[in-house]
Design a protein around this motif. Structure first.
Motif, PDB file in Angstrom:
ATOM      1  N   ASN A  88       0.865  -1.185   0.000  1.00 26.91           N
ATOM      2  CA  ASN A  88       0.000   0.000   0.000  1.00 26.91           C
ATOM      3  C   ASN A  88       0.908   1.243   0.000  1.00 26.91           C
ATOM      4  OD1 ASN A  88      -1.896   2.000   0.332  1.00 26.91           O
ATOM      5  ND2 ASN A  88      -2.876   1.098   2.125  1.00 26.91           N
ATOM      6  N   LYS A  89       1.462   1.558  -1.170  1.00 24.98           N
ATOM      7  CA  LYS A  89       2.454   2.619  -1.262  1.00 24.98           C
ATOM      8  C   LYS A  89       1.853   4.003  -1.038  1.00 24.98           C
ATOM      9  CE  LYS A  89       6.492   4.029  -3.898  1.00 24.98           C
ATOM     10  NZ  LYS A  89       7.364   3.768  -5.060  1.00 24.98           N
ATOM     11  N   GLU A  90       0.609   4.208  -1.424  1.00 26.26           N
ATOM     12  CA  GLU A  90      -0.016   5.514  -1.251  1.00 26.26           C
ATOM     13  C   GLU A  90      -0.115   5.876   0.227  1.00 26.26           C
ATOM     14  OE1 GLU A  90      -1.531   9.176  -1.994  1.00 26.26           O
ATOM     15  OE2 GLU A  90      -0.595   7.778  -3.410  1.00 26.26           O
ATOM     16  N   LYS A  91      -0.425   4.892   1.056  1.00 24.77           N
ATOM     17  CA  LYS A  91      -0.476   5.152   2.497  1.00 24.77           C
ATOM     18  C   LYS A  91       0.915   5.508   3.025  1.00 24.77           C
ATOM     19  CE  LYS A  91      -2.053   3.386   6.949  1.00 24.77           C
ATOM     20  NZ  LYS A  91      -2.701   2.277   7.698  1.00 24.77           N
ATOM     21  N   ALA A  92       1.928   4.837   2.510  1.00 27.57           N
ATOM     22  CA  ALA A  92       3.299   5.139   2.916  1.00 27.57           C
ATOM     23  C   ALA A  92       3.667   6.578   2.560  1.00 27.57           C
ATOM     24  CB  ALA A  92       4.271   4.161   2.265  1.00 27.57           C
ATOM     25  N   LEU A  93       3.298   7.019   1.360  1.00 34.03           N
ATOM     26  CA  LEU A  93       3.598   8.376   0.914  1.00 34.03           C
ATOM     27  C   LEU A  93       2.861   9.418   1.756  1.00 34.03           C
ATOM     28  CD1 LEU A  93       3.442   7.823  -2.952  1.00 34.03           C
ATOM     29  CD2 LEU A  93       5.500   8.257  -1.598  1.00 34.03           C
ATOM     30  N   LYS A  94       1.579   9.158   2.007  1.00 31.86           N
ATOM     31  CA  LYS A  94       0.775  10.083   2.805  1.00 31.86           C
ATOM     32  C   LYS A  94       1.324  10.185   4.227  1.00 31.86           C
ATOM     33  CE  LYS A  94      -2.794  12.843   3.157  1.00 31.86           C
ATOM     34  NZ  LYS A  94      -2.866  14.090   2.390  1.00 31.86           N
ATOM     35  N   THR A  95       1.759   9.064   4.755  1.00 36.06           N
ATOM     36  CA  THR A  95       2.321   9.047   6.102  1.00 36.06           C
ATOM     37  C   THR A  95       3.584   9.892   6.165  1.00 36.06           C
ATOM     38  OG1 THR A  95       1.434   6.828   6.518  1.00 36.06           O
ATOM     39  CG2 THR A  95       3.238   7.565   7.928  1.00 36.06           C
ATOM     40  N   PHE A  96       4.452   9.741   5.187  1.00 38.62           N
ATOM     41  CA  PHE A  96       5.701  10.497   5.167  1.00 38.62           C
ATOM     42  C   PHE A  96       5.442  12.002   5.080  1.00 38.62           C
ATOM     43  CE2 PHE A  96       9.706  11.644   2.609  1.00 38.62           C
ATOM     44  CZ  PHE A  96      10.414  11.926   3.764  1.00 38.62           C
ATOM     45  N   GLY A  97       4.519  12.406   4.222  1.00 39.50           N
ATOM     46  CA  GLY A  97       4.178  13.823   4.111  1.00 39.50           C
ATOM     47  C   GLY A  97       3.649  14.382   5.417  1.00 39.50           C
ATOM     48  N   ASN A  98       2.808  13.604   6.088  1.00 41.26           N
ATOM     49  CA  ASN A  98       2.257  14.040   7.373  1.00 41.26           C
ATOM     50  C   ASN A  98       3.336  14.114   8.451  1.00 41.26           C
ATOM     51  OD1 ASN A  98      -1.223  13.565   7.903  1.00 41.26           O
ATOM     52  ND2 ASN A  98      -0.258  13.673   5.900  1.00 41.26           N
ATOM     53  N   GLN A  99       4.320  13.219   8.373  1.00 38.56           N
ATOM     54  CA  GLN A  99       5.427  13.270   9.324  1.00 38.56           C
ATOM     55  C   GLN A  99       6.190  14.590   9.225  1.00 38.56           C
ATOM     56  OE1 GLN A  99       7.080   9.312   7.988  1.00 38.56           O
ATOM     57  NE2 GLN A  99       7.653   9.167  10.135  1.00 38.56           N
ATOM     58  N   ILE A 100       6.456  15.028   8.013  1.00 36.32           N
ATOM     59  CA  ILE A 100       7.205  16.268   7.813  1.00 36.32           C
ATOM     60  C   ILE A 100       6.430  17.469   8.363  1.00 36.32           C
ATOM     61  CG2 ILE A 100       8.154  17.857   6.085  1.00 36.32           C
ATOM     62  CD1 ILE A 100       8.662  15.390   4.305  1.00 36.32           C
ATOM     63  N   LYS A 219      17.105   9.561  -6.617  1.00 35.99           N
ATOM     64  CA  LYS A 219      16.472   8.321  -7.075  1.00 35.99           C
ATOM     65  C   LYS A 219      16.616   7.195  -6.066  1.00 35.99           C
ATOM     66  CE  LYS A 219      20.600   6.833  -9.627  1.00 35.99           C
ATOM     67  NZ  LYS A 219      21.137   6.470 -10.960  1.00 35.99           N
ATOM     68  N   ASN A 220      17.405   7.394  -5.011  1.00 37.72           N
ATOM     69  CA  ASN A 220      17.620   6.339  -4.022  1.00 37.72           C
ATOM     70  C   ASN A 220      16.390   6.069  -3.170  1.00 37.72           C
ATOM     71  OD1 ASN A 220      20.539   5.812  -4.473  1.00 37.72           O
ATOM     72  ND2 ASN A 220      20.742   7.958  -3.860  1.00 37.72           N
ATOM     73  N   SER A 221      15.506   7.050  -3.033  1.00 34.16           N
ATOM     74  CA  SER A 221      14.308   6.894  -2.209  1.00 34.16           C
ATOM     75  C   SER A 221      13.110   6.460  -3.040  1.00 34.16           C
ATOM     76  CB  SER A 221      13.978   8.209  -1.503  1.00 34.16           C
ATOM     77  OG  SER A 221      12.769   8.108  -0.784  1.00 34.16           O
ATOM     78  N   GLU A 222      12.318   5.540  -2.480  1.00 39.72           N
ATOM     79  CA  GLU A 222      11.076   5.095  -3.110  1.00 39.72           C
ATOM     80  C   GLU A 222       9.930   6.053  -2.814  1.00 39.72           C
ATOM     81  OE1 GLU A 222      10.164   0.864  -2.325  1.00 39.72           O
ATOM     82  OE2 GLU A 222      12.209   0.685  -1.563  1.00 39.72           O
ATOM     83  N   LEU A 223      10.096   6.909  -1.825  1.00 41.21           N
ATOM     84  CA  LEU A 223       9.007   7.774  -1.354  1.00 41.21           C
ATOM     85  C   LEU A 223       9.088   9.147  -2.021  1.00 41.21           C
ATOM     86  CD1 LEU A 223       9.124   6.838   2.441  1.00 41.21           C
ATOM     87  CD2 LEU A 223       7.589   5.931   0.681  1.00 41.21           C
ATOM     88  N   LYS A 224       8.447   9.279  -3.151  1.00 43.71           N
ATOM     89  CA  LYS A 224       8.415  10.541  -3.891  1.00 43.71           C
ATOM     90  C   LYS A 224       7.078  11.228  -3.634  1.00 43.71           C
ATOM     91  CE  LYS A 224      12.436   9.658  -5.551  1.00 43.71           C
ATOM     92  NZ  LYS A 224      13.595  10.295  -4.902  1.00 43.71           N
ATOM     93  N   ILE A 225       7.097  12.146  -2.660  1.00 43.22           N
ATOM     94  CA  ILE A 225       5.840  12.764  -2.244  1.00 43.22           C
ATOM     95  C   ILE A 225       5.566  14.027  -3.051  1.00 43.22           C
ATOM     96  CG2 ILE A 225       5.855  11.812   0.073  1.00 43.22           C
ATOM     97  CD1 ILE A 225       7.092  14.373   1.067  1.00 43.22           C
ATOM     98  N   LEU A 227       2.791  17.718  -3.080  1.00 39.84           N
ATOM     99  CA  LEU A 227       2.190  18.656  -2.132  1.00 39.84           C
ATOM    100  C   LEU A 227       0.951  18.084  -1.451  1.00 39.84           C
ATOM    101  CD1 LEU A 227       2.497  22.079  -4.018  1.00 39.84           C
ATOM    102  CD2 LEU A 227       3.750  21.338  -1.975  1.00 39.84           C
ATOM    103  N   SER A 228       0.186  17.262  -2.171  1.00 45.92           N
ATOM    104  CA  SER A 228      -1.043  16.703  -1.601  1.00 45.92           C
ATOM    105  C   SER A 228      -0.776  15.810  -0.390  1.00 45.92           C
ATOM    106  CB  SER A 228      -1.801  15.901  -2.661  1.00 45.92           C
ATOM    107  OG  SER A 228      -1.030  14.795  -3.098  1.00 45.92           O
ATOM    108  N   HIS A 229       0.427  15.237  -0.312  1.00 45.97           N
ATOM    109  CA  HIS A 229       0.750  14.329   0.792  1.00 45.97           C
ATOM    110  C   HIS A 229       1.041  15.074   2.097  1.00 45.97           C
ATOM    111  CE1 HIS A 229       1.997  11.575  -2.688  1.00 45.97           C
ATOM    112  NE2 HIS A 229       0.919  11.037  -2.152  1.00 45.97           N
ATOM    113  N   PHE A 230       1.261  16.400   2.016  1.00 49.58           N
ATOM    114  CA  PHE A 230       1.558  17.173   3.228  1.00 49.58           C
ATOM    115  C   PHE A 230       0.290  17.535   4.000  1.00 49.58           C
ATOM    116  CE2 PHE A 230       5.354  17.949   0.655  1.00 49.58           C
ATOM    117  CZ  PHE A 230       6.362  17.751   1.593  1.00 49.58           C
ATOM    118  N   GLY A 231      -0.877  17.435   3.354  1.00 44.89           N
ATOM    119  CA  GLY A 231      -2.128  17.764   4.030  1.00 44.89           C
ATOM    120  C   GLY A 231      -2.417  16.804   5.165  1.00 44.89           C
ATOM    121  N   MET A 232      -2.902  17.339   6.275  1.00 40.33           N
ATOM    122  CA  MET A 232      -3.145  16.531   7.475  1.00 40.33           C
ATOM    123  C   MET A 232      -4.227  15.479   7.223  1.00 40.33           C
ATOM    124  SD  MET A 232      -1.094  17.555   9.828  1.00 40.33           S
ATOM    125  CE  MET A 232      -0.320  18.903  10.708  1.00 40.33           C
TER     126      MET A 232
END
Length: 457
Positions: A88-100, A219-225, A227-232
């Motif tokens: 579930n990569k989309e959840k991973a991306l959203k989580t990372f954006g929210n972490q920042i 390119k080393n990171s799989e998590l390419k977030i 702006l939409s991923h930063f929303g709470m």
């Protein structure tokens, strides 16, 4: 550096995988610990033992704010590991954006409060007498760099959750090497004293942030977030908060422990006794680096395989991690029992032209620290079970048992012991509180973990 996929967390043999994850983590923690250790040696030799005590007073405040980033990082990284395991990569991306977003909001607010209450916080944490002024200098400068440190600690856990331990290791090495180089320039060459020590540490934070920022853009990171991923996202924030609170609670209790210890020891022996604890604290960070490395390496393996429903691999990772961590903890124990005098001497200047108060403080520290060190590390061989057990529940997203086990050693056992025993045993009561708390916490963790393992069958 070869590109590594997070899928390997679910396919490679556990023993090989744990070594691959733990060795870079251990090296990174070793370099960071050496940084703290050598930094203290530089400060002790070039500024004085009172300066070491001053830094020790500041650490719980700055570490607590930085730990907010680590808490958000570990809480979110548990979600990311399990999301990647469940594809579930989309959840991973959203989580990372929210972490920042969360890290920036929380740490900047805490820094503002920390600067506003500076004159109240430093004495509360033991910065009294001649310790106050150097502690205030160090604290004020360090606090400006703490948001960058928080982002680094958050980002480092995410890099590890992606299965990229070598990059995480480099991120831990950069600020340490940078700090030591700046120590030499700012303290020894420029003679800036406490100002130099503080700016050296802050520059190290900035260098680390620059590298982690580069990693996630590359390119080393799989998590390419985006702006939409930063929303709470409230469900994700709630899960980050519940799991991250475990780490935050641990650091909060650690800060309370520093507060109590600095004040109790100041009352027992003044500034020099606080300096003894400062040296012990450095060794607690440094000596156990391989055990913490195994624990860090274990987290993404357990989380990924739990998310992928590979429970046999989860159990195997628990047993293997405990075995490896117990082995290295025993080796650490032997070294500390044999060489405490030599270790203590490293922190003290051998110059004879020091001020009288520094000479007296050094003599006191050299007399008291070796015995204290032996007591504090007396139960080291058994702590592996306690650390791995608490880490397991956090890795698999079980916040309540993770919180309880995290608080067991310091919150439920150590703090009551250190408040009671010194009343009857004085200084000895302080130091024997450490091994007693270790033994009791390990017993409780063993009971919890055994029951959990049976439930995986």
């Amino acid at each position: 550096m070869a590109k590594v996929s997070s899928d390997q967390l679910g396919t490679e043999p556990i023993g090989k995988l744990l070594i691959k994850q733990a060795v870079p983590a251990s090296i990174g923690i070793l370099v960071m610990s050496l940084n703290v250790l050598v930094d203290s040696i530089f400060v002790g030799n070039w500024i004085g033992s009172i300066a070491i005590a001053a830094i020790n007073v500041v650490l719980p405040v700055s570490f607590f704010i930085a730990a907010l980033g680590m808490a958000i990082g570990i809480g979110g990284s548990s979600i990311i590991s399990r999301a990647l395991g469940a594809e579930n990569k989309e959840k991973a991306l959203k989580t990372f954006g929210n972490q920042i977003t969360l890290t920036l909001l929380v740490t900047i607010s805490m820094v503002a409060l920390g600067l506003y209450f500076v004159d109240d916080l430093i004495p509360a944490f033991g910065g009294k007498g001649t310790i106050f002024e150097p502690a205030k200098i160090y604290y004020t400068i360090i606090l400006y760099g703490v948001p960058f440190l928080a982002l680094c600690m958050m980002g480092n856990t995410v890099i590890r959750a992606e299965g990229k331990p070598k990059f995480a290791m480099i991120a831990m090495i950069i600020p340490s090497v940078g700090n030591l180089l700046m120590d030499y320039i700012f303290i020894y060459v420029f003679d800036w004293g406490m100002h130099g020590a503080a700016w050296a540490t802050t520059v190290g934070y900035l260098l680390c942030f620059g590298y982690i920022f580069y990693f996630f853009l590359s390119k080393n990171s799989e998590l390419k977030i985006s702006l939409s991923h930063f929303g709470m996202n409230m469900p994700i924030l709630k899960e980050i908060g519940s799991l991250g609170f475990v780490t935050l609670a641990r650091q909060a209790v650690t800060s309370i422990t520093y507060l109590l210890m600095n004040n109790i020891l100041f009352n027992l022996g003044g500034e020099a006794m606080v300096a003894v604890y400062a040296i012990i604290g450095r060794m607690l960070m440094f000596a156990l680096f391989p055990v913490f490395g195994v624990t860090q390496g274990f987290l993404p393996i357990a989380g990924f395989n739990y998310g992928a429903l590979k429970y046999d691999r989860v159990k195997e990772s628990i047993y293997t991690a405990i075995k490896y961590a117990a082995l290295v903890a025993t080796l650490v124990f032997i070294g500390l029992m044999v060489f405490p005098e030599a270790i203590t001497s490293l922190f003290l200047s051998s110059r004879e032209d020091l001020p009288a108060e520094e000479l007296i403080a050094n003599a006191f520290v050299l007399e008291h620290a070796p015995t204290a060190m032996r007591w504090v590390f007396a139960a080291t061989p058994i702590i592996a079970l306690q650390l791995i057990g608490a880490a397991y529940f956090q890795a698999v997203g079980k916040a309540i048992p993770a919180l309880l086990l995290t608080l067991t050693r310091q919150g439920f056992f150590f703090i009551p012991l250190v408040l009671i025993l010194p009343c009857f045993l004085g200084e000895l009561g302080v130091w024997i509180s450490f091994p007693i708390a270790d033994v009791l916490a390990t017993i409780v963790t063993g009971i919890y973990l055994r029951k959990e393992i049976r439930g995986l069958d």
